[in-house]
Design a protein around this motif. Structure first.
Motif, PDB file in Angstrom:
ATOM      1  N   LEU A  89       0.828  -1.202   0.000  1.00  0.00           N
ATOM      2  CA  LEU A  89       0.000   0.000   0.000  1.00  0.00           C
ATOM      3  C   LEU A  89       0.863   1.253   0.000  1.00  0.00           C
ATOM      4  CD1 LEU A  89      -2.808   1.262   0.077  1.00  0.00           C
ATOM      5  CD2 LEU A  89      -2.762   1.087   2.575  1.00  0.00           C
ATOM      6  N   ALA A  90       1.909   1.255   0.878  1.00  0.00           N
ATOM      7  CA  ALA A  90       2.784   2.427   0.955  1.00  0.00           C
ATOM      8  C   ALA A  90       3.540   2.643  -0.356  1.00  0.00           C
ATOM      9  CB  ALA A  90       3.775   2.254   2.109  1.00  0.00           C
ATOM     10  N   VAL A  91       4.024   1.531  -0.959  1.00  0.00           N
ATOM     11  CA  VAL A  91       4.768   1.658  -2.213  1.00  0.00           C
ATOM     12  C   VAL A  91       3.872   2.160  -3.340  1.00  0.00           C
ATOM     13  CG1 VAL A  91       6.035   0.381  -3.988  1.00  0.00           C
ATOM     14  CG2 VAL A  91       6.488  -0.061  -1.576  1.00  0.00           C
TER      15      VAL A  91
ATOM     16  N   LEU B  61     -14.217  -1.527  17.338  1.00  0.00           N
ATOM     17  CA  LEU B  61     -13.210  -0.861  16.484  1.00  0.00           C
ATOM     18  C   LEU B  61     -12.305  -1.869  15.797  1.00  0.00           C
ATOM     19  CD1 LEU B  61     -12.214   2.171  18.767  1.00  0.00           C
ATOM     20  CD2 LEU B  61     -13.557   2.234  16.656  1.00  0.00           C
ATOM     21  N   GLU B  62     -11.926  -2.910  16.590  1.00  0.00           N
ATOM     22  CA  GLU B  62     -11.087  -3.934  15.982  1.00  0.00           C
ATOM     23  C   GLU B  62     -11.824  -4.663  14.881  1.00  0.00           C
ATOM     24  OE1 GLU B  62      -9.872  -6.370  19.188  1.00  0.00           O
ATOM     25  OE2 GLU B  62      -8.165  -5.076  19.758  1.00  0.00           O
ATOM     26  N   ARG B  63     -13.167  -4.897  15.136  1.00  0.00           N
ATOM     27  CA  ARG B  63     -13.961  -5.570  14.125  1.00  0.00           C
ATOM     28  C   ARG B  63     -14.039  -4.713  12.862  1.00  0.00           C
ATOM     29  NH1 ARG B  63     -18.497  -5.544  16.514  1.00  0.00           N
ATOM     30  NH2 ARG B  63     -17.909  -7.212  17.968  1.00  0.00           N
ATOM     31  N   ASP B  64     -14.286  -3.382  13.087  1.00  0.00           N
ATOM     32  CA  ASP B  64     -14.359  -2.479  11.922  1.00  0.00           C
ATOM     33  C   ASP B  64     -13.028  -2.402  11.175  1.00  0.00           C
ATOM     34  OD1 ASP B  64     -16.966  -1.952  12.534  1.00  0.00           O
ATOM     35  OD2 ASP B  64     -16.539  -0.067  13.604  1.00  0.00           O
ATOM     36  N   LEU B  65     -11.924  -2.360  11.952  1.00  0.00           N
ATOM     37  CA  LEU B  65     -10.616  -2.301  11.325  1.00  0.00           C
ATOM     38  C   LEU B  65     -10.338  -3.552  10.514  1.00  0.00           C
ATOM     39  CD1 LEU B  65      -7.900  -0.908  10.896  1.00  0.00           C
ATOM     40  CD2 LEU B  65      -7.117  -1.958  13.043  1.00  0.00           C
ATOM     41  N   SER B  66     -10.715  -4.692  11.094  1.00  0.00           N
ATOM     42  CA  SER B  66     -10.510  -5.947  10.357  1.00  0.00           C
ATOM     43  C   SER B  66     -11.338  -5.967   9.082  1.00  0.00           C
ATOM     44  CB  SER B  66     -10.861  -7.127  11.264  1.00  0.00           C
ATOM     45  OG  SER B  66     -10.745  -8.348  10.537  1.00  0.00           O
ATOM     46  N   TYR B  67     -12.593  -5.457   9.206  1.00  0.00           N
ATOM     47  CA  TYR B  67     -13.470  -5.427   8.031  1.00  0.00           C
ATOM     48  C   TYR B  67     -12.898  -4.501   6.955  1.00  0.00           C
ATOM     49  CZ  TYR B  67     -17.676  -4.728   5.221  1.00  0.00           C
ATOM     50  OH  TYR B  67     -18.569  -4.642   4.181  1.00  0.00           O
ATOM     51  N   ALA B  68     -12.371  -3.338   7.440  1.00  0.00           N
ATOM     52  CA  ALA B  68     -11.799  -2.395   6.471  1.00  0.00           C
ATOM     53  C   ALA B  68     -10.589  -2.992   5.765  1.00  0.00           C
ATOM     54  CB  ALA B  68     -11.415  -1.089   7.171  1.00  0.00           C
ATOM     55  N   LYS B  69      -9.789  -3.717   6.596  1.00  0.00           N
ATOM     56  CA  LYS B  69      -8.616  -4.345   5.986  1.00  0.00           C
ATOM     57  C   LYS B  69      -9.018  -5.388   4.952  1.00  0.00           C
ATOM     58  CE  LYS B  69      -5.216  -3.744   9.695  1.00  0.00           C
ATOM     59  NZ  LYS B  69      -4.334  -4.447  10.661  1.00  0.00           N
ATOM     60  N   GLU B  70     -10.077  -6.159   5.311  1.00  0.00           N
ATOM     61  CA  GLU B  70     -10.528  -7.175   4.360  1.00  0.00           C
ATOM     62  C   GLU B  70     -11.052  -6.531   3.083  1.00  0.00           C
ATOM     63  OE1 GLU B  70     -13.390  -9.495   6.423  1.00  0.00           O
ATOM     64  OE2 GLU B  70     -11.899 -10.524   7.685  1.00  0.00           O
TER      65      GLU B  70
ATOM     66  N   LEU C 185     -10.242  -3.569   1.949  1.00  0.00           N
ATOM     67  CA  LEU C 185      -9.114  -3.003   1.220  1.00  0.00           C
ATOM     68  C   LEU C 185      -8.353  -4.088   0.472  1.00  0.00           C
ATOM     69  CD1 LEU C 185      -7.271  -0.627   0.508  1.00  0.00           C
ATOM     70  CD2 LEU C 185      -6.045  -1.031   2.672  1.00  0.00           C
ATOM     71  N   GLN C 186      -8.171  -5.239   1.143  1.00  0.00           N
ATOM     72  CA  GLN C 186      -7.457  -6.332   0.488  1.00  0.00           C
ATOM     73  C   GLN C 186      -8.227  -6.836  -0.716  1.00  0.00           C
ATOM     74  OE1 GLN C 186      -4.434  -7.323   1.247  1.00  0.00           O
ATOM     75  NE2 GLN C 186      -4.420  -8.836  -0.453  1.00  0.00           N
ATOM     76  N   ALA C 187      -9.584  -6.913  -0.561  1.00  0.00           N
ATOM     77  CA  ALA C 187     -10.417  -7.358  -1.684  1.00  0.00           C
ATOM     78  C   ALA C 187     -10.337  -6.371  -2.835  1.00  0.00           C
ATOM     79  CB  ALA C 187     -11.863  -7.540  -1.228  1.00  0.00           C
ATOM     80  N   THR C 188     -10.346  -5.082  -2.453  1.00  0.00           N
ATOM     81  CA  THR C 188     -10.243  -4.058  -3.509  1.00  0.00           C
ATOM     82  C   THR C 188      -8.904  -4.151  -4.235  1.00  0.00           C
ATOM     83  OG1 THR C 188     -11.680  -2.581  -2.230  1.00  0.00           O
ATOM     84  CG2 THR C 188     -10.338  -1.594  -3.970  1.00  0.00           C
ATOM     85  N   ILE C 189      -7.867  -4.367  -3.419  1.00  0.00           N
ATOM     86  CA  ILE C 189      -6.543  -4.496  -4.032  1.00  0.00           C
ATOM     87  C   ILE C 189      -6.487  -5.698  -4.963  1.00  0.00           C
ATOM     88  CG2 ILE C 189      -4.113  -5.006  -3.528  1.00  0.00           C
ATOM     89  CD1 ILE C 189      -4.418  -3.318  -0.991  1.00  0.00           C
ATOM     90  N   GLU C 190      -7.083  -6.818  -4.499  1.00  0.00           N
ATOM     91  CA  GLU C 190      -7.072  -8.016  -5.331  1.00  0.00           C
ATOM     92  C   GLU C 190      -7.872  -7.816  -6.603  1.00  0.00           C
ATOM     93  OE1 GLU C 190      -8.457 -11.090  -2.836  1.00  0.00           O
ATOM     94  OE2 GLU C 190      -6.600 -11.254  -1.667  1.00  0.00           O
ATOM     95  N   GLU C 191      -9.048  -7.101  -6.452  1.00  0.00           N
ATOM     96  CA  GLU C 191      -9.847  -6.825  -7.652  1.00  0.00           C
ATOM     97  C   GLU C 191      -9.063  -5.940  -8.639  1.00  0.00           C
ATOM     98  OE1 GLU C 191     -13.475  -5.115  -6.410  1.00  0.00           O
ATOM     99  OE2 GLU C 191     -14.284  -6.977  -5.538  1.00  0.00           O
TER     100      GLU C 191
END
Length: 938
Positions: free
Chosen positions: A540-542, A622-631, A633-639
């Motif tokens: 993500l940073a790169v 918050l942890e649940r939301d963060l995990s969901y956001a990460k998932e 984001l990961q799905a978006t990245i994969e798409e």
């Protein structure tokens, strides 16, 4: 004498006079010239150094050359015969003095001096030729003028001014740093030449162009180049004259003889070694001038084929820009001085000697096709086994030379040979050719696409303008290892962070250091895209930093990023810098990774109080939301990655299609260029055939007029006695019409009383012995019929030629003369007196019957004999001799001359002689009529 009378004694020049002398004749030219000039006139001695303001005269029975300013005498190769001492000296003068040499041709016979002037002009010197109208013998001046090597054609008394003018250099053109006005004038001249002749000389060497412009300026007494440019603009004819001056037609047979020995012994045999007997050998001589080099190669080819007892079909194309030079080459006629370059054996084998020179034989002429071509802008010939371009590129600038070499490579077959002059080379195009002979500049082609690329769209060397730039040839040079390089490498290895250089799409171009901790190949299709190879925690940073570098050109520096790799927490400083590649003109991106030490583990906190259940619930949410956001984001990245893969696949398909289209386009362009080259060859051959057709039409017209005007009936018959051609007068003997051509002559009715000529014609064909006889027509006309063998140019008998010359007037005159003779003889015999007819030498021409009877002699005994020797010399009387000798010159007569003499068989007789002068009307010859009267009985 007129030349030296007008020369100043302090011109600063030295004059060397070379003339044709009898080897055994003592020359007094030194004394004669000394009367016409105040300069010292000396006869040359061997090793005599040249000094200014002196006149040097060649001694008899010597050849002379110039070496380092010293005159060298040598014995001639042949004591008598066709020598060329003037050519010998002028050639050495050109080699020794270069552009300082001045050659002067005055009155003389032959062609000596022409080749010497050509050498001087080639070196940039000046040539002066006497106006043939003022020369006692115009052979040498006319030869130089016709060869196009005369810079000035003037009378001898006008040469002094031109010599003094040529001594003063045109500083405006020869200056190391030309003035702006000079550059402007030169550019104007180049534009006028291009618009007036359609040929661009701006790519030629400025020194070459400048020298020839100076000559034209000197001829018009113009010193300012801008004034000459205005003169060109107002005089279109001068544009053409300058164009002819710029065309350098300097060549000779077997120039650099050792190179042609190598060509015959090694180069051409290697080309022909593995070729079948029906192989078509294709050669191209570019810049052939007047054709000597093309004919030289043709002679060598003919000798190779004869020695190997093999016969190849030769296609030897010879081209030049100068139409006048091509016309001379097509004529194939050269002066006597080619004997210096062509051996006597080759002269006998390949040339026909004529009055003023040598003409190439038909066998050699038909091997070469000459055509006008601009090798710089016209398409080259293709599929050549050898290309020869000698002493052309030395006059061209480096830009034109760089364009010609790939064109020659494109014209040659794989393994073909390029033949240059010793002063030329292939330059930086070493990837196109391998060297065969360093000294004589033979090169063999190598497989390379560089020349092919040069003829692709936008890169055609003959279709682009002069401003077009061609890609530089990349040369791999060995780098010398030094201390600075070693230090740089050590510092980079020790202190530079691991980095990767990518293009604007993220494709890896270069990797420095160990990047395994940050980049890993992703599963699936192999890729070199650095963005896709970055570890998951860094991706993500790169991507964010890479996007800023691409879209906004901003560098990301000192950005700390933490990520997990292999269950281990890592920290890294990420830096992304946009860079610009000056060589390719494209942008690149530098991505660097620098490790940071891991943070110490966090100490457990001492809970001073129990956590509030609501806070724990909030933390879980918050942890649940963060995990969901990460998932997400990961799905978006994969798409996005999936979309990128699809787009990449589509792009690769489009690129593949584009490459196929490009390949097809290149094939079409290649086919187009090949067709264009074939069309050029056809145009060249057509031009050659058109010239031959025009020449043949002219010869046919000449032949028709000749046959029609000599009033001799002529019938050409083949070896089967069929009519080939006939003249107008022949129809008066044989009843021929135009449609009878091709028919047997025996089928044509003749007007001859006794037509036995056909049998004689067959006899002439069989025996080759000519036949002639007088024949008579039914109408009473008489003809002298001749039958001779018909010989082709190859000396092959191919029929006979029958000619009929009308001799009716001669036959009628002979008949009339015979009738007059018979009548006169009858009258004389009827008179019954002895008579004699004598000629001017007192020889008996005829006598009357009474004379034969009276003196008992026969005609054989007296006719043709002197009257004083008849019988026992009874008529050798001094008084009679005196009378006879005075009759003819004084037109007198004598009567009653008494002869008292004893005649054999007659006894003593007294006779009276009467003499008269008569004139034969047919011949106008004066004769003497002598009558004799016997007085014995009286």
């Amino acid at each position: 004498m007129a030349f030296f009378r007008h020369l100043p004694v302090d011109s600063g020049m030295a004059f060397v006079l070379v003339q044709h002398l009898d080897p055994s004749h003592v020359s007094i030219l030194t004394e004669i010239l000394q009367r016409a000039t105040s300069m010292p006139v000396v006869e040359v001695a061997n090793q005599m150094a040249i000094e200014p303001d002196r006149v040097y005269v060649i001694p008899p029975n010597h050849d002379m050359t110039l070496l380092h300013g010293t005159l060298q005498l040598s014995a001639p190769e042949q004591e008598r015969g066709h020598r060329m001492p003037i050519d010998t000296f002028l050639r050495s003068l050109a080699e020794d003095q270069g552009k300082r040499a001045i050659g002067i041709i005055l009155s003389g016979t032959g062609t000596d001096g022409t080749q010497g002037l050509r050498a001087i002009v080639d070196k940039g010197g000046v040539s002066l030729v006497q106006d043939p109208a003022t020369a006692k013998y115009d052979g040498m001046p006319s030869s130089a003028i016709n060869a196009g090597v005369a810079t000035h054609v003037v009378a001898p008394d006008q040469m002094a001014d031109l010599l003094l003018l040529s001594r003063s250099p045109q500083s405006s053109l020869k200056s190391a740093q030309p003035a702006p006005a000079t550059i402007s004038g030169m550019n104007q001249i180049m534009m006028l030449l291009r618009s007036g002749t359609s040929h661009d000389f701006s790519g030629y060497k400025k020194s070459t162009i400048g020298r020839r412009i100076e000559r034209r300026m000197a001829q018009h007494n113009i010193e300012d180049i801008e004034v000459y440019a205005r003169h060109l603009k107002s005089k279109p004819d001068e544009v053409h004259s300058l164009f002819k001056e710029l065309l350098i037609n300097v060549t000779s047979f077997f120039r650099d003889p050792e190179a042609f020995v190598l060509l015959k012994q090694e180069i051409l045999p290697q080309i022909l070694a593995d070729k079948p007997d029906d192989y078509v050998l294709r050669l191209w001589v570019a810049g052939c001038a007047t054709g000597e080099e093309a004919y030289s190669i043709a002679m060598i080819l003919r000798e190779i084929m004869e020695e190997a007892h093999r016969e190849f079909k030769i296609q030897l194309y010879s081209t030049d820009l100068d139409d006048d030079a091509i016309a001379l080459a097509r004529a194939g006629f050269y002066p006597h001085n080619i004997t210096r370059d062509v051996s006597s054996e080759r002269l006998r084998r390949f040339f026909i000697k004529e009055d003023n020179g040598y003409r190439v034989k038909k066998e050699l002429r038909e091997m070469v096709v000459f055509a006008i071509q601009n090798v710089i802008k016209d398409p080259p010939f293709t599929k050549m086994d050898m290309v020869s371009c000698r002493n052309l590129m030395i006059y061209l600038g480096s830009g034109l030379q760089s364009r010609l070499i790939p064109a020659f490579h494109y014209a040659l077959k794989p393994g073909g040979v390029l033949f240059l002059s010793p002063s030329e080379s292939i330059g930086s195009h070493t990837e196109l050719f391998t060297l065969i002979s360093r000294k004589w500049k033979f090169y063999r082609t190598t497989g390379s696409i560089t020349s092919h690329c040069a003829v692709m769209p936008g890169g055609l060397s003959w279709a682009t303008d002069n401003g077009a730039k061609f890609p530089e040839v990349q040369m791999i040079k060995a780098k010398e290892t030094n201390i600075a390089e070693l230090t740089r490498r050590a510092l980079l290895q020790a202190f530079a962070p691991a980095s990767v250089v990518t293009d604007l799409k993220g494709e890896t171009l270069y990797i420095h250091g160990d990047t395994d901790r940050y980049l890993r190949p992703p599963p699936g299709h192999a890729t070199l895209n650095a963005i896709e190879m970055v570890q998951d925690g860094l991706q993500l940073a790169v991507r964010t930093a890479f996007g800023l570098a691409i879209s906004q050109g901003k560098a990301t520096l000192g950005h700390e990023v933490s990520f997990m790799a292999g269950g281990e927490a890592r920290r890294v400083i990420l830096e992304v810098r946009p860079l610009h590649d000056a060589e390719s003109g494209q942008g690149v991106v530098l991505v660097s990774f620098q490790d940071l030490p891991a943070l110490p583990p966090a100490k457990p906190l001492r809970h001073k109080r129990a956590a509030d259940p609501s806070d724990l619930k909030r933390i879980e949410e918050l942890e649940r939301d963060l995990s969901y956001a990460k998932e997400n984001l990961q799905a978006t990245i994969e798409e996005q990655q999936s979309s990128n893969e699809e787009l990449k696949s589509t792009n690769e398909e489009l690129q593949s299609t584009n490459e196929e289209l490009q390949s097809t386009n290149e094939e079409l362009e290649t086919s187009k260029e090949e067709l264009q080259s074939v069309n050029e060859e056809l145009t060249t051959i057509n031009a050659e055939l058109q010239a031959k057709i025009e020449q043949l039409a002219g010869m046919q017209s000449d032949m028709k007029n000749l046959l029609d005007n000599i009033n001799v009936g002529t019938i050409f018959i083949d070896d089967h006695l069929n009519v080939r051609r006939f003249s107008r007068e022949a129809a008066k003997v044989y009843r021929l019409i135009a449609s009878d051509v091709g028919r047997p002559l025996g089928d044509i009715k003749s007007d001859l009383d006794d037509d036995g000529l056909l049998a004689k014609a067959q006899t002439v064909i069989d025996t080759l012995i000519p036949y002639e006889r007088e024949v008579r027509t039914i109408g009473g006309d008489w003809y002298l019929a001749r039958i001779q063998p018909y010989r082709t140019l190859e000396n092959v008998i191919d029929g006979v030629v029958m000619t009929f010359s009308n001799i009716s007037a001669r036959i009628a005159a002979e008949v009339a003369e015979q009738e007059v003779h018979d009548i006169a003889e009858g009258i004389i015999n009827a008179i019954g007196k002895p008579m004699l007819v004598l000629d001017g030498s007192f020889n008996v021409i005829s006598a009357s019957g009474a004379f034969y009877h009276e003196f008992g002699v026969s005609p054989a005994e007296i006719q043709g004999r002197s009257i004083h020797s008849l019988g026992n010399h009874q008529w050798d009387i001094p008084a009679l001799r005196e009378l006879l000798e005075t009759i003819l010159p004084n037109q007198q007569t004598f009567d009653g001359f008494e002869v008292d003499h004893s005649f054999p068989g007659l006894g003593h007789r007294k006779m009276l002689l009467n003499g008269r002068r008569i004139v034969c009307k047919a011949s106008g010859r004066p004769l003497i009529l002598l009558t004799i009267q016997d007085q014995t009985a009286a």
